[in-house]
Design an enzyme around this catalytic site. Structure first.
Site, PDB file in Angstrom:
ATOM      1  N   LYS A 115      46.660  34.353  55.767  1.00 19.35           N
ATOM      2  CA  LYS A 115      48.248  34.049  55.558  1.00 19.35           C
ATOM      3  C   LYS A 115      48.887  35.436  55.889  1.00 19.35           C
ATOM      4  CE  LYS A 115      47.843  30.128  52.421  1.00 19.35           C
ATOM      5  NZ  LYS A 115      46.403  30.002  52.113  1.00 19.35           N
ATOM      6  N   GLU A 199      55.559  35.269  48.008  1.00 18.05           N
ATOM      7  CA  GLU A 199      56.854  34.866  48.794  1.00 18.05           C
ATOM      8  C   GLU A 199      57.776  34.039  48.201  1.00 18.05           C
ATOM      9  OE1 GLU A 199      55.307  32.963  52.328  1.00 18.05           O
ATOM     10  OE2 GLU A 199      55.255  31.014  51.219  1.00 18.05           O
ATOM     11  N   HIS A 234      49.570  20.791  44.977  1.00 24.07           N
ATOM     12  CA  HIS A 234      49.945  21.508  46.365  1.00 24.07           C
ATOM     13  C   HIS A 234      49.024  21.057  47.289  1.00 24.07           C
ATOM     14  CE1 HIS A 234      52.389  24.458  44.365  1.00 24.07           C
ATOM     15  NE2 HIS A 234      51.312  24.552  43.628  1.00 24.07           N
ATOM     16  N   GLU A 274      51.978  25.330  59.836  1.00 29.57           N
ATOM     17  CA  GLU A 274      52.531  24.587  58.786  1.00 29.57           C
ATOM     18  C   GLU A 274      54.291  25.117  58.216  1.00 29.57           C
ATOM     19  OE1 GLU A 274      49.878  24.126  55.674  1.00 29.57           O
ATOM     20  OE2 GLU A 274      48.770  22.327  56.660  1.00 29.57           O
ATOM     21  N   GLU A 286      51.599  28.532  57.059  1.00 32.50           N
ATOM     22  CA  GLU A 286      50.361  29.136  57.767  1.00 32.50           C
ATOM     23  C   GLU A 286      50.044  28.348  58.847  1.00 32.50           C
ATOM     24  OE1 GLU A 286      47.253  28.290  54.791  1.00 32.50           O
ATOM     25  OE2 GLU A 286      48.229  26.452  54.258  1.00 32.50           O
ATOM     26  N   ASN A 288      46.670  26.308  60.250  1.00 31.69           N
ATOM     27  CA  ASN A 288      45.259  25.949  59.956  1.00 31.69           C
ATOM     28  C   ASN A 288      44.406  25.825  61.187  1.00 31.69           C
ATOM     29  OD1 ASN A 288      45.191  25.623  57.040  1.00 31.69           O
ATOM     30  ND2 ASN A 288      46.335  23.816  57.546  1.00 31.69           N
ATOM     31  N   ARG A 290      41.862  24.684  62.768  1.00 32.02           N
ATOM     32  CA  ARG A 290      40.770  23.487  62.716  1.00 32.02           C
ATOM     33  C   ARG A 290      41.732  22.132  63.164  1.00 32.02           C
ATOM     34  NH1 ARG A 290      42.412  21.188  57.925  1.00 32.02           N
ATOM     35  NH2 ARG A 290      42.797  22.549  56.254  1.00 32.02           N
TER      36      ARG A 290
END
Length: 638
Positions: A115, A199, A234, A274, A286, A288, A290
């Site tokens: 990240k 953050e 989350h 995202e 971030e 992903n 995949r």
């Protein structure tokens, strides 16, 4: 690409197998010891035993996966999602072995898998990011100083991995050090990397992500957004597209930023970028690297097979469509069916009965379930994904909720009814569910799941009288006393068998007329479809209509079982797992809600708290010990 090894299990392995076979590609399944008879193993062209039970001994063993590819003659590897799907070293090892890697280049995984690195790359290419600290100095005093600069509230996140693990919300300075320690522990256990970042936290955002695809010829497009704001711990449990909050102009800007980030990293294949969205402002979370769990939402909306796109791109083919050729129609929603109760506590056990809902047009159910399946503590709690597609959002909601109502799964708790209640909640209906939705509305949703008395009666009668031997016996002219427990409620009743399956049931001052028939109980003229599963020792799980409930037959048990008795002085393990922390000792006095123990199960850490103000009398377990459901953990003083 002639033979594809799928380095995964469960529903995603089945999903990849289905497309590969349609393309004429043989498949190789791999399996751990608990998965030896799993559906994905039986459906693949061939299978290879990895050995072991835990992920670390099976699906995370790079050497065993490469051995499997060599032994079976596979020439390509698809990682699915989770496990090693975002591991750059595994991707490189596959390539070094002369195999085709169905995924992005290892360099892109390295650039985006962290990240911290992804945010640095994003900022360099004009993608908005929240202020924070993403540095390599991981000392606690550094985080304390940087938190003062960033300001509260803030979020602590694991640099590696995802899935909600290693994340903590911190609203004041006193919470920071415990949050850092908990997040680091979870990150180390889940990703073997304890590095963290902090953050600025947005307290009422949406989670909106963009599906991107890139080929090896320099082309990169996006397939629109998915709104994944309904989450617990989350972790997403409801995903939909299009987002109720994204306008065409905002969609274009989100897509532009997602494509810019992918191209900056030299991306090839399927990926998801995202964002947190608050009003019209969005910020990168971030990327992903995949295929996502929720990819069927995009497939339903576009009519595309994203796994087929992955395989074609891995073979060196260009993207099948340009950006202008992508079409999206209607509305699609997915829910994640999980082995967990309404409080999101994971459970393990055997699936005693399973039946899909009627699979009408617009419905899709990706799963690896069958009657007899074992849900173990070694892997994720997700059992499957139910997806509905319809011309409008309202129709998609109703279609999906109706399908959940008519899904049968008995043997262990699931979130089936909780998901249906989420879909029917006014805030979700109005498109107003943000990330705090379940934190704010979870108690109200749970309260709405209360089972009506007639449903409970139907369940009790189905369990008590539904066995073939009972229905063929001669009716008894004398009332039969029954005592059953449902949650904290004790039901004392008298049941008189009448002719032709009719029953007269007296419960307190109420008397009802009931009639039994296969799969149905009629109570005072209302028909309840019923299904039962005996779990042993007088315990049953019953589905009456859309209500699934746990029932216990106390008819022959000593009366003390119905009271508090010893249960009020004991804390027992609610699920399988590994005890990783103990926060009390014999003689400790704890206030209600104080942490007692931490159990790691299904990739997450779960804190068990004191149920009331109490004194600890004895600890029956040690840190590092595996615990089983019902095992005695702590005894409290009288």
């Amino acid at each position: 690409m002639k033979r594809l090894l799928i380095a995964n299990r469960g529903e995603i392995a089945r999903r990849v197998i289905r497309t590969a076979h349609a393309m004429g590609i043989d498949t190789v399944a791999v399996f751990s010891e608990p998965d030896a008879s799993a559906l994905h193993v039986r459906e693949a062209s061939s299978a290879f035993a990895l050995g072991g039970a835990a992920s670390s001994d099976s699906y995370l063993r790079v050497d065993r996966l490469l051995d499997a590819a060599l032994a079976t003659g596979a020439d390509a590897v698809h990682p699915g999602y989770g496990f090693l799907s975002e591991n750059a070293d595994f991707a490189q090892a596959v390539i070094d072995a002369g195999l085709t890697w169905v995924g992005p280049p290892p360099s892109a995984i390295h650039a985006l898998g962290s990240k911290s690195a992804a945010k640095a790359l994003a900022e360099a290419h004009g993608v908005p990011c929240l202020p924070g600290y993403f540095g390599s100095d991981q000392r606690e005093e550094t985080f304390v100083a940087e938190a003062g600069r960033v300001g509260f509230p803030l979020m602590v996140k694991a640099v590696a991995g995802g899935g909600g693990r290693g994340m903590r919300l911190v609203t004041e300075a006193a919470q920071l050090l415990p949050a850092l320690q908990g997040a680091r522990s979870e990150a180390l256990a889940g990703f073997a990397n304890g590095d963290l970042l902090i953050e600025r936290a947005l307290l009422h955002p949406r989670h909106v992500e963009v599906q991107v695809f890139a080929d090896a010829h320099g082309n990169c497009i996006h397939l629109g957004e998915r709104d994944c704001s309904v989450q617990r711990r989350h972790q997403k449990i409801v995903e939909e597209s299009p987002s109720p909050a994204v306008s065409p102009a905002l969609r274009e800007e989100l897509g532009r930023c997602a494509v810019a980030l992918a191209q900056a990293a030299g991306y090839v294949g399927a990926g998801t970028v995202e964002f947190l969205l608050e009003g019209d402002h969005f910020y990168l979370m971030e990327m992903n690297t995949r295929l996502q769990v929720e990819h069927p939402v995009t497939e339903a909306l576009t009519g595309l097979d994203l796994v087929e796109w992955q395989l074609r791109i891995a073979r060196g083919e260009p993207l099948p469509l340009t950006q202008d050729q992508v079409q999206r129609n209607g509305h699609a929603i997915e829910v994640r069916l999980c082995a967990e109760d309404e409080h999101h506590t994971p459970h393990t056990g055997r699936v005693h009965r399973f039946a899909e809902p009627p699979m009408t047009p617009g419905l899709r159910f990706d799963h690896a379930l069958e009657t007899g399946s074992e849900v173990t503590p070694h892997y994720d709690a997700m059992l499957g994904k139910l997806i509905a597609h319809a011309p409008t959002r309202a129709e998609a909601i109703e279609r999906l909720a109706h399908a959940l109502d008519h899904t049968l799964l008995l043997g262990l708790p699931t979130n089936r009814a909780f998901l249906a209640a989420c879909l029917r909640h006014p805030a979700f209906h109005e498109g107003a569910a943000l990330i705090p939705f379940l934190a704010e509305q979870g108690d109200a949703i749970r309260a709405s799941l209360m089972h009506p008395l007639d449903a409970v009666l139907a369940g009790v009668l189905a369990a008590a009288f539904g066995a073939p031997a009972a229905t063929t016996a001669l009716p008894c002219p004398f009332p039969r006393p029954l005592r059953w427990q449902h949650e904290d409620q004790i039901l004392d009743m008298a049941v008189q068998e009448l002719a032709q399956g009719a029953l007269r049931v007296t419960l307190g001052e109420r008397t009802v007329q009931a009639r039994m028939s296969p799969g149905r109980v009629v109570i005072d003229g209302t028909t309840w479809p019923v299904a039962t599963a005996s779990l042993g020792a007088g315990r049953w799980q019953v589905q009456a209509g859309s209500h699934t409930m746990a029932l216990t037959d106390l008819s022959l048990a000593p009366r003390e079982r119905a009271g508090g008795g010893s249960a009020a002085r004991e804390l027992r393990a609610p699920f399988n797992g590994k005890l990783i922390a103990v926060h009390a000792a014999p003689g400790s006095y704890l206030f209600k809600g104080a942490p007692l123990l931490v159990i790691e199960s299904m990739k997450l850490e779960h804190t068990l708290a004191a149920p009331r103000d109490l004194t600890v009398e004895n600890l029956s377990v040690l840190v590092g010990q595996q615990v089983a459901p019902g095992q005695l953990l702590v005894t409290f003083a009288p």
